[in-house]
Design a protein around this motif. Structure first.
Motif, PDB file in Angstrom:
ATOM      1  N   ARG A  89       0.837  -1.211   0.000  1.00  0.00           N
ATOM      2  CA  ARG A  89       0.000   0.000   0.000  1.00  0.00           C
ATOM      3  C   ARG A  89       0.867   1.255   0.000  1.00  0.00           C
ATOM      4  N   ILE A  90       1.875   1.255   0.856  1.00  0.00           N
ATOM      5  CA  ILE A  90       2.655   2.477   1.056  1.00  0.00           C
ATOM      6  C   ILE A  90       3.570   2.758  -0.137  1.00  0.00           C
ATOM      7  N   THR A  91       4.264   1.716  -0.637  1.00  0.00           N
ATOM      8  CA  THR A  91       5.266   1.941  -1.685  1.00  0.00           C
ATOM      9  C   THR A  91       4.735   1.683  -3.088  1.00  0.00           C
ATOM     10  N   GLY A  92       3.692   0.875  -3.225  1.00  0.00           N
ATOM     11  CA  GLY A  92       3.219   0.483  -4.549  1.00  0.00           C
ATOM     12  C   GLY A  92       4.091  -0.577  -5.211  1.00  0.00           C
ATOM     13  N   ASP A  93       5.116  -1.061  -4.516  1.00  0.00           N
ATOM     14  CA  ASP A  93       6.048  -2.024  -5.120  1.00  0.00           C
ATOM     15  C   ASP A  93       5.391  -3.400  -5.224  1.00  0.00           C
ATOM     16  N   SER A  94       5.296  -3.895  -6.459  1.00  0.00           N
ATOM     17  CA  SER A  94       4.597  -5.163  -6.699  1.00  0.00           C
ATOM     18  C   SER A  94       5.309  -6.349  -6.067  1.00  0.00           C
ATOM     19  N   ARG A  95       6.600  -6.208  -5.780  1.00  0.00           N
ATOM     20  CA  ARG A  95       7.343  -7.382  -5.313  1.00  0.00           C
ATOM     21  C   ARG A  95       6.975  -7.797  -3.889  1.00  0.00           C
ATOM     22  N   TYR A  96       6.326  -6.880  -3.149  1.00  0.00           N
ATOM     23  CA  TYR A  96       5.780  -7.337  -1.868  1.00  0.00           C
ATOM     24  C   TYR A  96       4.691  -8.387  -2.113  1.00  0.00           C
ATOM     25  N   GLY A  97       3.999  -8.259  -3.242  1.00  0.00           N
ATOM     26  CA  GLY A  97       2.997  -9.261  -3.601  1.00  0.00           C
ATOM     27  C   GLY A  97       3.636 -10.584  -3.997  1.00  0.00           C
ATOM     28  N   ASP A  98       4.811 -10.521  -4.678  1.00  0.00           N
ATOM     29  CA  ASP A  98       5.535 -11.766  -4.998  1.00  0.00           C
ATOM     30  C   ASP A  98       5.828 -12.526  -3.705  1.00  0.00           C
ATOM     31  N   SER A  99       6.261 -11.760  -2.709  1.00  0.00           N
ATOM     32  CA  SER A  99       6.630 -12.358  -1.438  1.00  0.00           C
ATOM     33  C   SER A  99       5.401 -12.953  -0.734  1.00  0.00           C
ATOM     34  N   MET A 100       4.303 -12.206  -0.763  1.00  0.00           N
ATOM     35  CA  MET A 100       3.065 -12.695  -0.145  1.00  0.00           C
ATOM     36  C   MET A 100       2.607 -13.997  -0.799  1.00  0.00           C
ATOM     37  N   GLU A 101       2.671 -14.067  -2.140  1.00  0.00           N
ATOM     38  CA  GLU A 101       2.114 -15.255  -2.793  1.00  0.00           C
ATOM     39  C   GLU A 101       2.973 -16.489  -2.541  1.00  0.00           C
ATOM     40  N   ARG A 102       4.277 -16.294  -2.342  1.00  0.00           N
ATOM     41  CA  ARG A 102       5.104 -17.455  -1.975  1.00  0.00           C
ATOM     42  C   ARG A 102       4.651 -18.036  -0.654  1.00  0.00           C
ATOM     43  N   VAL A 103       4.438 -17.135   0.318  1.00  0.00           N
ATOM     44  CA  VAL A 103       4.009 -17.602   1.641  1.00  0.00           C
ATOM     45  C   VAL A 103       2.619 -18.239   1.556  1.00  0.00           C
ATOM     46  N   LEU A 104       1.770 -17.698   0.700  1.00  0.00           N
ATOM     47  CA  LEU A 104       0.437 -18.273   0.519  1.00  0.00           C
ATOM     48  C   LEU A 104       0.522 -19.726   0.031  1.00  0.00           C
ATOM     49  N   TYR A 105       1.182 -19.937  -1.119  1.00  0.00           N
ATOM     50  CA  TYR A 105       1.120 -21.254  -1.757  1.00  0.00           C
ATOM     51  C   TYR A 105       2.028 -22.282  -1.097  1.00  0.00           C
ATOM     52  N   ASN A 106       3.101 -21.808  -0.445  1.00  0.00           N
ATOM     53  CA  ASN A 106       4.075 -22.769   0.087  1.00  0.00           C
ATOM     54  C   ASN A 106       3.956 -23.000   1.577  1.00  0.00           C
ATOM     55  N   THR A 107       3.110 -22.217   2.251  1.00  0.00           N
ATOM     56  CA  THR A 107       3.031 -22.406   3.702  1.00  0.00           C
ATOM     57  C   THR A 107       1.567 -22.545   4.140  1.00  0.00           C
ATOM     58  N   ILE A 108       0.840 -21.428   4.226  1.00  0.00           N
ATOM     59  CA  ILE A 108      -0.456 -21.441   4.901  1.00  0.00           C
ATOM     60  C   ILE A 108      -1.502 -22.270   4.151  1.00  0.00           C
ATOM     61  N   LEU A 109      -1.453 -22.242   2.818  1.00  0.00           N
ATOM     62  CA  LEU A 109      -2.452 -23.005   2.062  1.00  0.00           C
ATOM     63  C   LEU A 109      -2.241 -24.516   2.220  1.00  0.00           C
ATOM     64  N   GLY A 110      -1.070 -24.898   2.700  1.00  0.00           N
ATOM     65  CA  GLY A 110      -0.802 -26.312   2.966  1.00  0.00           C
ATOM     66  C   GLY A 110      -0.943 -26.673   4.437  1.00  0.00           C
ATOM     67  N   ALA A 111      -1.447 -25.724   5.247  1.00  0.00           N
ATOM     68  CA  ALA A 111      -1.618 -26.009   6.685  1.00  0.00           C
ATOM     69  C   ALA A 111      -2.728 -27.032   6.869  1.00  0.00           C
ATOM     70  N   LYS A 112      -2.528 -27.963   7.777  1.00  0.00           N
ATOM     71  CA  LYS A 112      -3.588 -28.931   8.092  1.00  0.00           C
ATOM     72  C   LYS A 112      -4.731 -28.194   8.785  1.00  0.00           C
ATOM     73  N   PRO A 113      -5.971 -28.623   8.547  1.00  0.00           N
ATOM     74  CA  PRO A 113      -7.111 -27.927   9.164  1.00  0.00           C
ATOM     75  C   PRO A 113      -7.128 -28.095  10.686  1.00  0.00           C
ATOM     76  N   LEU A 114      -7.718 -27.094  11.375  1.00  0.00           N
ATOM     77  CA  LEU A 114      -7.883 -27.185  12.827  1.00  0.00           C
ATOM     78  C   LEU A 114      -8.716 -28.410  13.178  1.00  0.00           C
ATOM     79  N   GLN A 115      -8.338 -29.056  14.283  1.00  0.00           N
ATOM     80  CA  GLN A 115      -9.057 -30.247  14.741  1.00  0.00           C
ATOM     81  C   GLN A 115      -9.876 -29.905  15.983  1.00  0.00           C
ATOM     82  N   PRO A 116     -11.039 -30.532  16.142  1.00  0.00           N
ATOM     83  CA  PRO A 116     -11.779 -30.354  17.396  1.00  0.00           C
ATOM     84  C   PRO A 116     -10.835 -30.649  18.556  1.00  0.00           C
ATOM     85  N   GLY A 117     -10.948 -29.867  19.617  1.00  0.00           N
ATOM     86  CA  GLY A 117      -9.995 -30.031  20.713  1.00  0.00           C
ATOM     87  C   GLY A 117      -8.824 -29.070  20.596  1.00  0.00           C
TER      88      GLY A 117
END
Ligand SMILES: [Zn+2]
Length: 610
Positions: A360-388
């Motif tokens: 938002r502040i800089t307009g630099d698209s490469r912050y988005g490159d960084s975000m999408e790496r974390v999206l596809y390689n980490t959180i989107l592969g997180a196992k779902p929360l389990q009851p308990g």
């Protein structure tokens, strides 16, 4: 990654304005007095403006919403009711969340931070209501805020190891309940909660050595995170107009030990707790946005640059939850010395926030490159929360890696998981007066007004497993505006864009925005193909032969073949199998490679010595 995304190159372009029109914020912050808010190149959409369409991100969002809608309210409120001496029906949630005599850190963490994630569960539900309009989520937020309001008592914080940590989460939950679920009582409850908590806070932000130097009952009393308080205090000020929160935000900015040296380009990250110090960079971003403090913006940009320079190929960082010393072998050693490689839901939540702020502040698209790496390689592969309350916590990049649940119930990562999945939509698009910026290529629809016309842009794609992204414009009447597409820094030369079937005039430049400015009319289409060449990345400059294989934003993991050896050439000649599997020849037999979300319980390996 370290080589491609060196601090120096990132800073250089990070300060360039990317050509967008300057925006300034017109929140309560400006109305309240003589503050000069920091300028932004791009602005964030509101939660209801973006809808995810069918795909894994929507699935994860819905699973988390259903999970927290089903969570027992008496149990959620129990630690607060017990502390206040009120009747406290319902079962204990257990783990970190409930009071327990067993607590004996660091050996036994049961009863660690009672009620700590309550505010994050409320925040996740409030944001999910704003995203989905699900009335049940709003009603649950309203009941929880009312129930929490009845329990507020100084007794809660007596002998409580992390008062700032838990208050900060409660603060976030209450300001989100106010802002996103329109809760009528949340700000009143926050004012009372603040009165009660303040006597237990230190005079200013404390480092861990400073906490260790104070008398403490046990080691957990040296783990509080007072330096993360300002972000939510700034937001509380913006959303309420109450200057007390502004004063508190300023009081807890950790300038001397963190932001001043970072602003001067000094890397003070090594050995610091990883997630909370990325979170603190969000406080620095708010100090820029609210106070117009350039020093804090420099601190946030430099600090994030230092994080990038010590990240794994997945975008994750902080083995054993600590930042490493550049030039040391710590990151490479972590591949056989630990399974606690990246604190995933918390780290991804912090990473999404800081990259949104800096984009938002800089307009630099490469912050988005960084975000999408974390999206596809980490959180989107997180196992779902389990009851308990069993939660995915660490991504494991050990050479003998596997996905597992955290042994303790209701850890921090159970709180940030529903927050980050609610933020998927607002992370996907940004706005400026000249039009719309498409940051993430995900099945989704964004709505906005341009002049008097209502516009929508809809994306359909199987990216990043496919190179092709189809977009369609919906418009009440023809309007001239810009559709800017993020062109990833790794994008190959066959990246192309067509509008209504004809090749666009502009050539995509890797690492920037491709801006399509024209008169758009209803039914116009954009076909965007992102060339995703295979490449390898070394873990750090000192270990050029320890590499991970990537295809576009995806890090590819060798599955069920921990002993296989590959040459660099073999990795780069990986062939795509049908579906979502790649195949790499090795000295013995071909090995299957998959992205993190495609791995279940198999053994896998991210880095290979070539
Ligand atoms: Zn966590």
């Amino acid at each position: 990654m370290a080589g491609r995304f060196s601090r120096r190159s990132f800073l250089k372009t990070g300060s360039a304005a990317a050509g967008a029109t300057l925006l300034s914020r017109h929140g309560l912050g400006q109305a309240a007095g003589s503050l000069h808010a920091g300028a932004e190149q791009l602005s964030q959409f509101d939660y209801p403006d973006v809808q995810l369409l069918d795909g894994p991100m929507l699935e994860q969002f819905r699973a988390n919403l259903a999970f927290f809608l089903a969570l027992n309210e008496d149990s959620m409120l129990k630690p607060f009711r017990q502390a206040a001496g009120l009747s406290a029906p319902g079962d204990d949630m257990g783990g970190w969340y409930s009071w327990s005599d067993e607590f004996d850190p660091p050996n036994n963490m049961t009863g660690y931070i009672p009620g700590h994630t309550f505010g994050q569960y409320v925040s996740g539900l409030a944001r999910a209501y704003a995203v989905s309009g699900d009335k049940a989520a709003q009603e649950k937020v309203n009941r929880l805020v009312r129930g929490f309001g009845e329990t507020i008592s100084p007794k809660f914080y007596v002998n409580y190891p992390l008062p700032c940590y838990t208050f900060d989460k409660s603060n976030c939950g209450l300001i989100d309940a106010h802002q996103f679920a329109h809760d009528p009582d949340a700000l009143k409850v926050l004012a009372h909660a603040t009165d009660v908590a303040l006597p237990f806070f230190p005079p200013g932000p404390l480092t861990r050595p400073e906490m260790a130097a104070r008398p403490h009952k046990n080691i957990s009393f040296t783990w509080d995170e007072s330096y993360t308080l300002p972000e939510n205090f700034f937001l509380a000020y913006k959303r309420s107009g109450d200057r007390r929160y502004l004063d508190l935000a300023k009081r807890f900015l950790q300038d001397r030990d963190y932001f001043d040296p970072l602003a001067d380009g000094k890397n003070v990250l090594p050995h610091e707790h990883a997630y909370s110090h990325v979170n603190a960079l969000c406080s620095a971003s708010q100090a820029y946005l609210v106070l117009g403090s350039d020093k804090h913006l420099r601190a946030a940009k430099n600090g994030f640059g230092f994080v990038r320079a010590q990240s794994y190929a997945t975008g994750g960082w902080g083995p054993n939850e600590a930042f490493v010393e550049p030039g040391s072998s710590t990151l490479a050693d972590s591949l056989h010395s630990t399974h606690a490689s990246f604190e995933t839901p918390c780290g991804a939540y912090g990473h999404f926030k800081i990259t949104r702020y800096l984009m938002r502040i800089t307009g630099d698209s490469r912050y988005g490159d960084s975000m999408e790496r974390v999206l596809y390689n980490t959180i989107l592969g997180a196992k779902p929360l389990q009851p308990g309350g069993f939660s995915f916590y660490y991504s494991d990049y050990n050479n003998d890696g596997q996905k597992v649940y955290y042994p303790e119930q209701w850890p921090c990562c159970s709180g940030t998981f529903p927050q980050v999945t609610a933020d998927y939509g607002i992370s996907s698009y940004f706005q400026s007066p000249d039009g719309i910026y498409v940051n993430l290529f995900v099945p989704s629809r964004v709505n906005w007004k341009h002049g008097s016309s209502r516009i929508a842009l809809e994306q359909k794609t199987d990216y990043p497993y496919d190179d092709h992204i189809s977009m369609r414009v919906h418009a009440d009447s023809p309007q001239t505006f810009t559709v800017a597409l993020r062109v990833p820094e790794w994008a190959g030369r066959n990246t192309s864009v067509a509008i209504n079937g004809s090749k666009a005039g502009q050539e995509p430049q890797a690492g920037g925005w491709l801006k399509l400015n024209r008169e758009w009319k209803d039914g116009d289409t954009i076909e965007y193909a992102i060339d995703r060449p295979l490449r390898v990345e070394a873990i750090d400059p000192e270990h050029p032969k320890i590499v991970a294989l990537l295809c576009g934003p995806l890090a590819l993991f060798a599955v069920n073949a921990p002993q296989s050896r590959f040459t660099r050439e073999q990795l780069l000649q990986a062939t795509r199998r049908s579906g979502r599997e790649w195949r790499v020849a090795s000295a013995v037999a071909p090995v299957g490679f998959r992205a993190f979300p495609e791995i279940r319980d198999e053994q896998y390996r991210l880095y290979h010595e070539v």
